[in-house]
Design a protein around this motif. Sequence first.
Motif, PDB file in Angstrom:
ATOM      1  N   VAL A   5      -9.823 -26.871 -25.013  1.00 37.11           N
ATOM      2  CA  VAL A   5      -9.045 -27.426 -23.902  1.00 37.11           C
ATOM      3  C   VAL A   5      -8.419 -28.754 -24.296  1.00 37.11           C
ATOM      4  CG1 VAL A   5      -9.271 -28.359 -21.563  1.00 37.11           C
ATOM      5  CG2 VAL A   5     -10.518 -26.314 -22.186  1.00 37.11           C
ATOM      6  N   VAL A   6      -7.192 -28.957 -23.846  1.00 37.69           N
ATOM      7  CA  VAL A   6      -6.606 -30.295 -23.881  1.00 37.69           C
ATOM      8  C   VAL A   6      -6.462 -30.739 -22.427  1.00 37.69           C
ATOM      9  CG1 VAL A   6      -5.423 -30.103 -26.090  1.00 37.69           C
ATOM     10  CG2 VAL A   6      -4.237 -29.410 -24.023  1.00 37.69           C
ATOM     11  N   ASN A  41      -7.538 -34.474 -26.484  1.00 39.77           N
ATOM     12  CA  ASN A  41      -8.536 -33.436 -26.693  1.00 39.77           C
ATOM     13  C   ASN A  41      -9.778 -33.781 -25.878  1.00 39.77           C
ATOM     14  OD1 ASN A  41     -10.617 -31.819 -27.704  1.00 39.77           O
ATOM     15  ND2 ASN A  41      -9.706 -31.741 -29.732  1.00 39.77           N
ATOM     16  N   ASP A  42     -10.100 -32.913 -24.946  1.00 43.52           N
ATOM     17  CA  ASP A  42     -11.224 -33.135 -24.039  1.00 43.52           C
ATOM     18  C   ASP A  42     -12.574 -33.173 -24.763  1.00 43.52           C
ATOM     19  OD1 ASP A  42     -13.001 -31.332 -21.622  1.00 43.52           O
ATOM     20  OD2 ASP A  42     -12.226 -33.354 -21.311  1.00 43.52           O
ATOM     21  N   ALA A  43     -12.643 -32.662 -25.997  1.00 47.68           N
ATOM     22  CA  ALA A  43     -13.900 -32.650 -26.736  1.00 47.68           C
ATOM     23  C   ALA A  43     -14.277 -34.039 -27.261  1.00 47.68           C
ATOM     24  CB  ALA A  43     -13.816 -31.667 -27.901  1.00 47.68           C
ATOM     25  N   LEU A  61      -4.929 -32.022 -15.333  1.00 52.27           N
ATOM     26  CA  LEU A  61      -4.897 -30.592 -15.640  1.00 52.27           C
ATOM     27  C   LEU A  61      -5.631 -30.341 -16.949  1.00 52.27           C
ATOM     28  CD1 LEU A  61      -1.114 -29.839 -15.007  1.00 52.27           C
ATOM     29  CD2 LEU A  61      -3.010 -29.291 -13.496  1.00 52.27           C
ATOM     30  N   ASP A  62      -6.399 -29.273 -16.986  1.00 53.05           N
ATOM     31  CA  ASP A  62      -6.994 -28.805 -18.233  1.00 53.05           C
ATOM     32  C   ASP A  62      -6.202 -27.583 -18.680  1.00 53.05           C
ATOM     33  OD1 ASP A  62      -8.958 -30.742 -18.340  1.00 53.05           O
ATOM     34  OD2 ASP A  62     -10.431 -29.538 -17.274  1.00 53.05           O
ATOM     35  N   LEU A  63      -5.731 -27.614 -19.917  1.00 51.41           N
ATOM     36  CA  LEU A  63      -4.889 -26.553 -20.466  1.00 51.41           C
ATOM     37  C   LEU A  63      -5.536 -25.991 -21.727  1.00 51.41           C
ATOM     38  CD1 LEU A  63      -1.596 -28.606 -20.240  1.00 51.41           C
ATOM     39  CD2 LEU A  63      -2.376 -26.887 -18.612  1.00 51.41           C
ATOM     40  N   TRP A  64      -5.292 -24.716 -21.977  1.00 51.12           N
ATOM     41  CA  TRP A  64      -5.765 -24.147 -23.234  1.00 51.12           C
ATOM     42  C   TRP A  64      -5.176 -24.927 -24.408  1.00 51.12           C
ATOM     43  CZ3 TRP A  64      -9.791 -21.440 -22.665  1.00 51.12           C
ATOM     44  CH2 TRP A  64      -9.933 -20.457 -21.704  1.00 51.12           C
ATOM     45  N   HIS A  65      -5.975 -25.133 -25.415  1.00 48.72           N
ATOM     46  CA  HIS A  65      -5.490 -25.782 -26.631  1.00 48.72           C
ATOM     47  C   HIS A  65      -4.383 -24.906 -27.218  1.00 48.72           C
ATOM     48  CE1 HIS A  65      -5.339 -27.545 -30.592  1.00 48.72           C
ATOM     49  NE2 HIS A  65      -6.117 -28.515 -30.165  1.00 48.72           N
ATOM     50  N   ARG A  73      -8.044 -16.795 -26.164  1.00 49.03           N
ATOM     51  CA  ARG A  73      -7.964 -17.230 -24.766  1.00 49.03           C
ATOM     52  C   ARG A  73      -8.544 -16.159 -23.843  1.00 49.03           C
ATOM     53  NH1 ARG A  73      -2.625 -19.113 -26.207  1.00 49.03           N
ATOM     54  NH2 ARG A  73      -1.754 -17.368 -25.058  1.00 49.03           N
ATOM     55  N   ARG A  74      -8.269 -14.882 -24.145  1.00 46.62           N
ATOM     56  CA  ARG A  74      -8.819 -13.786 -23.338  1.00 46.62           C
ATOM     57  C   ARG A  74     -10.346 -13.792 -23.382  1.00 46.62           C
ATOM     58  NH1 ARG A  74      -6.015 -10.009 -26.038  1.00 46.62           N
ATOM     59  NH2 ARG A  74      -3.888 -10.382 -25.537  1.00 46.62           N
TER      60      ARG A  74
END
Length: 85
Positions: A5-6, A41-43, A61-65, A73-74
């Motif tokens: 997540v970003v 980067n949320d990590a 907002l949290d978005l897929w990296h 992603r799936r």
Amino acid sequence: LSNCVVRLHLGLICDDESAAFVRLNKLKRLPIKTKSVVVYNDALDHSVENPQGKRQSFLTLDLWHPALSKSMRRELASIFHTDLV
């Protein structure tokens, strides 16, 4: 926390003179300003700080990296129980 997540902050109503900020790894400061976007980067070790205590509004907002493949992603969506792929 993961590298999947970003996180994005969009400043909606911010006091740009005493802006809130994201502190990354206890060192770097990323100011959150009105009509500006901060992405990180949320990590990473992080916190949002508002040292002056003034009223600040921002959208988070949290978005897929972006480096994640659609298949990854799936897989992650099933773990996180979301339909957002």
